[in-house]
Design a protein around this motif. Structure first.
Motif, PDB file in Angstrom:
ATOM      1  N   LEU A 129      10.435  36.369   7.558  1.00 11.99           N
ATOM      2  CA  LEU A 129      11.732  36.701   6.974  1.00 11.99           C
ATOM      3  C   LEU A 129      12.043  38.173   7.213  1.00 11.99           C
ATOM      4  O   LEU A 129      11.187  39.031   6.981  1.00 11.99           O
ATOM      5  N   PRO A 130      13.236  38.503   7.661  1.00  8.89           N
ATOM      6  CA  PRO A 130      13.556  39.897   7.974  1.00  8.89           C
ATOM      7  C   PRO A 130      13.556  40.772   6.740  1.00  8.89           C
ATOM      8  O   PRO A 130      13.645  40.278   5.607  1.00  8.89           O
ATOM      9  N   PRO A 131      13.430  42.087   6.911  1.00  9.98           N
ATOM     10  CA  PRO A 131      13.390  42.995   5.762  1.00  9.98           C
ATOM     11  C   PRO A 131      14.553  42.769   4.805  1.00  9.98           C
ATOM     12  O   PRO A 131      15.712  42.675   5.214  1.00  9.98           O
ATOM     13  N   GLY A 132      14.237  42.678   3.510  1.00  7.60           N
ATOM     14  CA  GLY A 132      15.247  42.526   2.482  1.00  7.60           C
ATOM     15  C   GLY A 132      15.560  41.100   2.090  1.00  7.60           C
ATOM     16  O   GLY A 132      16.230  40.864   1.078  1.00  7.60           O
ATOM     17  N   VAL A 133      15.082  40.110   2.846  1.00  4.71           N
ATOM     18  CA  VAL A 133      15.413  38.708   2.584  1.00  4.71           C
ATOM     19  C   VAL A 133      14.360  38.029   1.710  1.00  4.71           C
ATOM     20  O   VAL A 133      14.677  37.153   0.901  1.00  4.71           O
ATOM     21  N   LEU A 176      22.752  44.697   0.150  1.00  2.00           N
ATOM     22  CA  LEU A 176      22.278  46.068   0.320  1.00  2.00           C
ATOM     23  C   LEU A 176      21.055  46.102   1.223  1.00  2.00           C
ATOM     24  O   LEU A 176      20.942  46.971   2.094  1.00  2.00           O
ATOM     25  N   GLY A 177      20.128  45.164   1.026  1.00  4.39           N
ATOM     26  CA  GLY A 177      18.934  45.137   1.860  1.00  4.39           C
ATOM     27  C   GLY A 177      19.265  44.944   3.327  1.00  4.39           C
ATOM     28  O   GLY A 177      18.679  45.594   4.202  1.00  4.39           O
ATOM     29  N   VAL A 178      20.203  44.069   3.611  1.00  3.43           N
ATOM     30  CA  VAL A 178      20.611  43.827   4.993  1.00  3.43           C
ATOM     31  C   VAL A 178      21.197  45.091   5.599  1.00  3.43           C
ATOM     32  O   VAL A 178      20.874  45.472   6.731  1.00  3.43           O
ATOM     33  N   ARG A 179      22.058  45.799   4.848  1.00  3.47           N
ATOM     34  CA  ARG A 179      22.695  47.006   5.370  1.00  3.47           C
ATOM     35  C   ARG A 179      21.687  48.123   5.588  1.00  3.47           C
ATOM     36  O   ARG A 179      21.690  48.776   6.644  1.00  3.47           O
ATOM     37  N   VAL A 180      20.831  48.342   4.616  1.00  2.98           N
ATOM     38  CA  VAL A 180      19.855  49.427   4.731  1.00  2.98           C
ATOM     39  C   VAL A 180      18.896  49.162   5.885  1.00  2.98           C
ATOM     40  O   VAL A 180      18.629  50.052   6.709  1.00  2.98           O
ATOM     41  N   ALA A 181      18.374  47.954   5.971  1.00  2.00           N
ATOM     42  CA  ALA A 181      17.433  47.629   7.045  1.00  2.00           C
ATOM     43  C   ALA A 181      18.094  47.781   8.414  1.00  2.00           C
ATOM     44  O   ALA A 181      17.472  48.291   9.362  1.00  2.00           O
ATOM     45  N   ALA A 182      19.350  47.351   8.543  1.00  2.00           N
ATOM     46  CA  ALA A 182      20.039  47.449   9.828  1.00  2.00           C
ATOM     47  C   ALA A 182      20.230  48.906  10.242  1.00  2.00           C
ATOM     48  O   ALA A 182      20.034  49.262  11.414  1.00  2.00           O
ATOM     49  N   GLU A 199      25.736  56.248   3.466  1.00  2.00           N
ATOM     50  CA  GLU A 199      26.552  55.130   3.928  1.00  2.00           C
ATOM     51  C   GLU A 199      26.642  54.023   2.889  1.00  2.00           C
ATOM     52  O   GLU A 199      27.667  53.343   2.784  1.00  2.00           O
ATOM     53  N   VAL A 200      25.570  53.797   2.128  1.00  2.00           N
ATOM     54  CA  VAL A 200      25.593  52.728   1.117  1.00  2.00           C
ATOM     55  C   VAL A 200      25.948  53.261  -0.272  1.00  2.00           C
ATOM     56  O   VAL A 200      25.837  52.544  -1.261  1.00  2.00           O
ATOM     57  N   ASN A 201      26.342  54.540  -0.319  1.00  2.00           N
ATOM     58  CA  ASN A 201      26.820  55.145  -1.570  1.00  2.00           C
ATOM     59  C   ASN A 201      25.778  55.131  -2.686  1.00  2.00           C
ATOM     60  O   ASN A 201      26.073  54.802  -3.843  1.00  2.00           O
ATOM     61  N   LEU A 202      24.549  55.485  -2.319  1.00  3.55           N
ATOM     62  CA  LEU A 202      23.480  55.596  -3.305  1.00  3.55           C
ATOM     63  C   LEU A 202      22.830  56.965  -3.180  1.00  3.55           C
ATOM     64  O   LEU A 202      22.714  57.523  -2.078  1.00  3.55           O
ATOM     65  N   GLY A 203      22.371  57.501  -4.306  1.00  2.54           N
ATOM     66  CA  GLY A 203      21.583  58.712  -4.267  1.00  2.54           C
ATOM     67  C   GLY A 203      20.172  58.412  -3.803  1.00  2.54           C
ATOM     68  O   GLY A 203      19.747  57.252  -3.772  1.00  2.54           O
ATOM     69  N   PRO A 204      19.410  59.445  -3.448  1.00  2.00           N
ATOM     70  CA  PRO A 204      18.049  59.228  -2.941  1.00  2.00           C
ATOM     71  C   PRO A 204      17.162  58.441  -3.900  1.00  2.00           C
ATOM     72  O   PRO A 204      16.417  57.555  -3.473  1.00  2.00           O
TER      73      PRO A 204
END
Length: 250
Positions: free
Chosen positions: A70-74, A152-158, A172-177
């Protein structure tokens, strides 16, 4: 070892794979940011969590494996718990799914019964397709029940797989560190910096296996130089890249 893989049909970017061990020896599994749903003819159904470094085990002659990578985040949506609870672990599926795992094991074992020839290649071609299809069917059903993987997982991993920095990905995903790190631990098993290192190593080894010289690989994948590439691969894989690129001697 005979090994085959193909793209999954119902789970985007997932991979079906199967193998038959032909001898007794060490097997090095590199970290890739993925979670796997596995069946072994020796130990049954397992979940392989996201690894931070390579896992080294031993093959048993004749042991057969079927897997859905399964790909990252799934994985968290399929298995029903945060990825960090499975980090660096191999867990019996029954510990997570109870009776549902026993029912799945019965279906896989029926599909994996070797009906004809002894040749390993024929075995992989025959039983693996049916067994992997069952694993994918179950994973698809659980994904649907969970409403799909976390976007979010799909976007971050990509973004990280494309070589974006952690800072750029967070923006890009509008999150702080801190928020990105917390969400990443649940989705991937570790923070975004570790996932980025693992995915970059995967890109580098892919280029190297395609014949690109290591010095050029280092430049193209963002390492400072070939020595930096070698250090990173050794830390994550346990051996230098030249060792991973050398075919095993039978």
């Amino acid at each position: 070892m005979v090994y085959r893989e193909r793209e999954a049909v119902g789970v985007r970017r997932a991979v079906r794979w199967a193998s038959v061990a032909s001898g007794d020896g060490p097997v090095r599994v590199l970290p890739d940011g993925c979670l796997d749903l596995l069946w072994s003819s020796r130990v049954g159904l397992l979940v392989a969590g996201p690894d931070r470094t390579a896992q080294v085990g031993r093959s048993v002659p004749g042991e057969r494996w079927i897997g859905l990578r399964l790909p990252p985040g799934v994985g968290p949506a399929v298995f029903g718990l945060p990825a960090e609870e499975l980090r660096d672990r191999r867990v019996p599926l029954a510990d997570l799914w109870g009776r549902a795992a026993a029912d799945l094991a019965e279906r896989i074992e029926a599909a994996a019964a070797d009906p004809t020839g002894p040749a390993a290649v024929l075995t992989v071609a025959g039983w693996s397709a049916a067994g992997a299809a069952i694993l994918e069917e179950v994973a698809c059903a659980r994904l649907r029940a969970a409403g799909g993987p976390d976007p979010l997982g799909v976007r971050v991993a990509a973004r990280l797989a494309a070589g974006a920095t952690v800072a750029a990905t967070a923006a890009e995903v509008n999150l702080g560190p801190r928020a990105l790190h917390r969400r990443s631990r649940a989705l991937f098993g570790y923070g975004p910096k570790t996932l980025a290192r693992i995915l970059r190593m995967g890109r580098a080894l892919g280029l190297a296996r395609a014949g690109v010289p290591l010095a050029e690989v280092a430049v193209r994948t963002g390492y400072a130089d070939q020595a930096h590439l070698t250090r990173e691969v050794r830390e994550l894989a346990g051996v230098p890249p030249t060792r991973l690129l050398t075919p095993p001697v039978d």
